[in-house]
Design a protein around this motif. Structure first.
Motif, PDB file in Angstrom:
ATOM      1  N   THR A  99      58.785 -12.363 -27.647  1.00  0.00           N
ATOM      2  CA  THR A  99      57.956 -11.756 -28.695  1.00  0.00           C
ATOM      3  C   THR A  99      58.757 -11.425 -29.957  1.00  0.00           C
ATOM      4  OG1 THR A  99      58.331  -9.541 -27.773  1.00  0.00           O
ATOM      5  CG2 THR A  99      56.416 -10.763 -26.961  1.00  0.00           C
ATOM      6  N   LEU A 100      60.018 -11.845 -30.028  1.00  0.00           N
ATOM      7  CA  LEU A 100      60.860 -11.490 -31.169  1.00  0.00           C
ATOM      8  C   LEU A 100      60.770 -12.538 -32.273  1.00  0.00           C
ATOM      9  CD1 LEU A 100      64.105 -10.176 -29.397  1.00  0.00           C
ATOM     10  CD2 LEU A 100      62.065  -8.902 -30.104  1.00  0.00           C
ATOM     11  N   ASN A 101      61.105 -12.076 -33.466  1.00  0.00           N
ATOM     12  CA  ASN A 101      61.140 -12.961 -34.625  1.00  0.00           C
ATOM     13  C   ASN A 101      62.512 -13.637 -34.675  1.00  0.00           C
ATOM     14  OD1 ASN A 101      61.188 -14.187 -37.138  1.00  0.00           O
ATOM     15  ND2 ASN A 101      60.362 -12.415 -38.233  1.00  0.00           N
ATOM     16  N   PRO A 102      62.581 -14.951 -34.580  1.00  0.00           N
ATOM     17  CA  PRO A 102      63.886 -15.625 -34.554  1.00  0.00           C
ATOM     18  C   PRO A 102      64.669 -15.503 -35.855  1.00  0.00           C
ATOM     19  CG  PRO A 102      62.107 -17.223 -34.666  1.00  0.00           C
ATOM     20  CD  PRO A 102      61.463 -15.889 -34.439  1.00  0.00           C
ATOM     21  N   ARG A 103      64.035 -15.064 -36.924  1.00  0.00           N
ATOM     22  CA  ARG A 103      64.754 -14.910 -38.192  1.00  0.00           C
ATOM     23  C   ARG A 103      65.368 -13.514 -38.338  1.00  0.00           C
ATOM     24  NH1 ARG A 103      60.138 -17.767 -39.643  1.00  0.00           N
ATOM     25  NH2 ARG A 103      59.093 -15.839 -40.307  1.00  0.00           N
ATOM     26  N   ALA A 104      65.183 -12.665 -37.331  1.00  0.00           N
ATOM     27  CA  ALA A 104      65.714 -11.299 -37.392  1.00  0.00           C
ATOM     28  C   ALA A 104      66.712 -11.079 -36.253  1.00  0.00           C
ATOM     29  CB  ALA A 104      64.572 -10.285 -37.303  1.00  0.00           C
ATOM     30  N   ALA A 105      67.509 -10.043 -36.405  1.00  0.00           N
ATOM     31  CA  ALA A 105      68.446  -9.622 -35.357  1.00  0.00           C
ATOM     32  C   ALA A 105      68.044  -8.226 -34.894  1.00  0.00           C
ATOM     33  CB  ALA A 105      69.877  -9.628 -35.880  1.00  0.00           C
ATOM     34  N   TYR A 106      68.259  -7.944 -33.617  1.00  0.00           N
ATOM     35  CA  TYR A 106      67.780  -6.694 -33.023  1.00  0.00           C
ATOM     36  C   TYR A 106      68.931  -5.987 -32.304  1.00  0.00           C
ATOM     37  CZ  TYR A 106      63.198  -8.859 -33.784  1.00  0.00           C
ATOM     38  OH  TYR A 106      62.091  -9.468 -34.352  1.00  0.00           O
ATOM     39  N   VAL A 132      76.300  -4.650 -30.973  1.00  0.00           N
ATOM     40  CA  VAL A 132      75.747  -5.918 -30.493  1.00  0.00           C
ATOM     41  C   VAL A 132      74.283  -6.037 -30.898  1.00  0.00           C
ATOM     42  CG1 VAL A 132      75.285  -7.328 -28.446  1.00  0.00           C
ATOM     43  CG2 VAL A 132      77.369  -5.945 -28.572  1.00  0.00           C
ATOM     44  N   VAL A 133      73.911  -7.247 -31.312  1.00  0.00           N
ATOM     45  CA  VAL A 133      72.515  -7.543 -31.641  1.00  0.00           C
ATOM     46  C   VAL A 133      72.069  -8.761 -30.836  1.00  0.00           C
ATOM     47  CG1 VAL A 133      72.618  -6.593 -33.971  1.00  0.00           C
ATOM     48  CG2 VAL A 133      73.228  -9.002 -33.589  1.00  0.00           C
ATOM     49  N   LEU A 134      70.769  -8.822 -30.574  1.00  0.00           N
ATOM     50  CA  LEU A 134      70.151 -10.034 -30.045  1.00  0.00           C
ATOM     51  C   LEU A 134      69.803 -10.920 -31.234  1.00  0.00           C
ATOM     52  CD1 LEU A 134      67.603  -9.193 -27.181  1.00  0.00           C
ATOM     53  CD2 LEU A 134      69.416 -10.919 -27.140  1.00  0.00           C
ATOM     54  N   SER A 135      70.291 -12.134 -31.225  1.00  0.00           N
ATOM     55  CA  SER A 135      70.046 -13.030 -32.362  1.00  0.00           C
ATOM     56  C   SER A 135      69.740 -14.433 -31.850  1.00  0.00           C
ATOM     57  CB  SER A 135      71.264 -13.058 -33.297  1.00  0.00           C
ATOM     58  OG  SER A 135      72.405 -13.530 -32.600  1.00  0.00           O
ATOM     59  N   TYR A 136      69.057 -15.183 -32.704  1.00  0.00           N
ATOM     60  CA  TYR A 136      68.657 -16.552 -32.349  1.00  0.00           C
ATOM     61  C   TYR A 136      69.539 -17.540 -33.096  1.00  0.00           C
ATOM     62  CZ  TYR A 136      65.646 -20.629 -31.623  1.00  0.00           C
ATOM     63  OH  TYR A 136      65.151 -21.870 -31.275  1.00  0.00           O
ATOM     64  N   HIS A 137      70.123 -18.490 -32.352  1.00  0.00           N
ATOM     65  CA  HIS A 137      70.940 -19.529 -32.967  1.00  0.00           C
ATOM     66  C   HIS A 137      70.163 -20.851 -32.961  1.00  0.00           C
ATOM     67  CE1 HIS A 137      75.308 -17.797 -32.779  1.00  0.00           C
ATOM     68  NE2 HIS A 137      74.453 -16.990 -33.383  1.00  0.00           N
ATOM     69  N   ASN A 178      71.086 -23.819 -33.691  1.00  0.00           N
ATOM     70  CA  ASN A 178      71.808 -24.995 -33.199  1.00  0.00           C
ATOM     71  C   ASN A 178      71.740 -25.125 -31.682  1.00  0.00           C
ATOM     72  OD1 ASN A 178      73.324 -22.678 -32.984  1.00  0.00           O
ATOM     73  ND2 ASN A 178      75.297 -23.728 -33.215  1.00  0.00           N
ATOM     74  N   VAL A 179      71.581 -24.004 -30.992  1.00  0.00           N
ATOM     75  CA  VAL A 179      71.437 -24.067 -29.533  1.00  0.00           C
ATOM     76  C   VAL A 179      70.008 -23.765 -29.104  1.00  0.00           C
ATOM     77  CG1 VAL A 179      73.846 -23.477 -29.112  1.00  0.00           C
ATOM     78  CG2 VAL A 179      72.134 -21.650 -29.289  1.00  0.00           C
ATOM     79  N   LYS A 180      69.183 -23.418 -30.089  1.00  0.00           N
ATOM     80  CA  LYS A 180      67.782 -23.095 -29.839  1.00  0.00           C
ATOM     81  C   LYS A 180      67.634 -22.063 -28.716  1.00  0.00           C
ATOM     82  CE  LYS A 180      66.013 -27.556 -31.415  1.00  0.00           C
ATOM     83  NZ  LYS A 180      65.184 -28.751 -31.092  1.00  0.00           N
ATOM     84  N   GLY A 181      68.388 -21.010 -28.880  1.00  0.00           N
ATOM     85  CA  GLY A 181      68.313 -19.974 -27.859  1.00  0.00           C
ATOM     86  C   GLY A 181      68.781 -18.628 -28.375  1.00  0.00           C
ATOM     87  N   TRP A 182      68.382 -17.603 -27.645  1.00  0.00           N
ATOM     88  CA  TRP A 182      68.778 -16.236 -27.972  1.00  0.00           C
ATOM     89  C   TRP A 182      70.060 -15.880 -27.235  1.00  0.00           C
ATOM     90  CZ3 TRP A 182      66.309 -12.964 -31.405  1.00  0.00           C
ATOM     91  CH2 TRP A 182      65.063 -13.382 -31.877  1.00  0.00           C
ATOM     92  N   GLY A 183      70.841 -15.025 -27.870  1.00  0.00           N
ATOM     93  CA  GLY A 183      72.078 -14.566 -27.239  1.00  0.00           C
ATOM     94  C   GLY A 183      72.602 -13.318 -27.925  1.00  0.00           C
ATOM     95  N   TRP A 184      73.780 -12.885 -27.490  1.00  0.00           N
ATOM     96  CA  TRP A 184      74.379 -11.673 -28.039  1.00  0.00           C
ATOM     97  C   TRP A 184      75.390 -12.035 -29.119  1.00  0.00           C
ATOM     98  CZ3 TRP A 184      75.979  -8.737 -22.924  1.00  0.00           C
ATOM     99  CH2 TRP A 184      74.841  -8.593 -22.117  1.00  0.00           C
ATOM    100  N   SER A 185      75.352 -11.260 -30.197  1.00  0.00           N
ATOM    101  CA  SER A 185      76.325 -11.416 -31.274  1.00  0.00           C
ATOM    102  C   SER A 185      76.832 -10.035 -31.673  1.00  0.00           C
ATOM    103  CB  SER A 185      75.695 -12.102 -32.502  1.00  0.00           C
ATOM    104  OG  SER A 185      75.178 -13.374 -32.168  1.00  0.00           O
TER     105      SER A 185
END
Length: 245
Positions: free
Chosen positions: A164-171, A212-217, A219-226
């Motif tokens: 349900t997250l917006n891939p253009r934002a970091a959380y 740490v934020v949840l962010s969408y990359h 290039n890998v088309k996936g969410w992860g930690w940054s």
């Protein structure tokens, strides 16, 4: 008539006294024969039932102490649960709840509830805010809601959140390195497991980014930690336990 005077010769002889004591030939010597008899020894017989009584009393009081300790632990746990539930309800500021029929194994509970606009998943409730703030301000906002920043404990939980997250934002999530020594900590004191993380391939990186934020990359088309600077403004995800009524 006058009586005639009669005179008699009386001779007194002094008998010798030896050492100032008068000897008596008829005296007898009595010896104390009691000293020659053996003395009787009194033997105190111990009561064989007395040690058994002490042992029984000791076992009784030991069992009593164990039962008392168990009762105290149970009462303390029940009291802690009541305080936690009361604290959570107070933090909700009488917010409206959304409840569903409970199918879990929680005893004596019929409904599982989350505040309105929160999403339930596996005994927890999640709230995503569109407002942005620093990491510490984000944690403060969650705390005011009776919650804390998201603590990710499984890939299934993360997948549920990111759907349900917006891939253009970091959380912001509840993971940080307060001292900057590579000692990552969750806000609820959940142990950090290096083998159960979702870092992006190039993370963690940087010497000044300790939150740490949840962010969408893409290039890998996936969410992860940054990692991110803790004073940066990002969206937040709050988490709290469901209420059972």
């Amino acid at each position: 008539m006058a009586l005639p005077n009669i005179y008699t010769d009386v001779n007194f002889k002094n008998q010798p006294v030896s050492s100032g004591l008068i000897s008596d030939s008829s005296s007898c010597t009595v010896s104390d024969s009691s000293s020659a008899l053996p003395k009787k020894t009194t033997i105190h017989k111990s009561n064989p039932g007395f040690p058994r009584l002490l042992l029984a009393l000791w076992i009784f009081f030991l069992l009593l102490a164990i039962l008392f300790s168990v009762a105290l632990i149970i009462l303390f746990q029940m009291y802690s649960d009541l305080l936690e539930e009361k604290y959570t309800l107070e933090r909700l500021n009488h917010a409206r709840l959304h409840c569903v029929k409970n199918h879990s194994s929680v005893e004596d509970k019929v409904w599982s509830c989350c505040p309105k606009n929160w999403k339930p998943f596996d005994s927890h409730c999640y709230f995503t805010s569109r407002d942005t703030a620093s990491w510490s301000k984000s944690e403060e906002k969650c705390s005011l809601r009776g919650a804390h920043l998201l603590v990710i404990q499984s890939q299934e939980e993360q997948d549920f959140i990111t759907n349900t997250l917006n891939p253009r934002a970091a959380y912001y999530v509840g993971l940080s390195d307060p001292k900057g020594h590579g000692q990552w900590q969750w806000v609820d004191q959940t142990p950090y497991d290096q083998n159960a993380t979702s870092w992006h391939s190039d993370e963690p990186s940087g010497n000044t980014e300790f939150c740490v934020v949840l962010s969408y990359h893409p290039n890998v088309k996936g969410w992860g930690w940054s990692v991110a600077p803790c004073d940066g403004d990002h969206r937040l995800i709050c988490e709290m336990r469901q209420l059972y009524v």
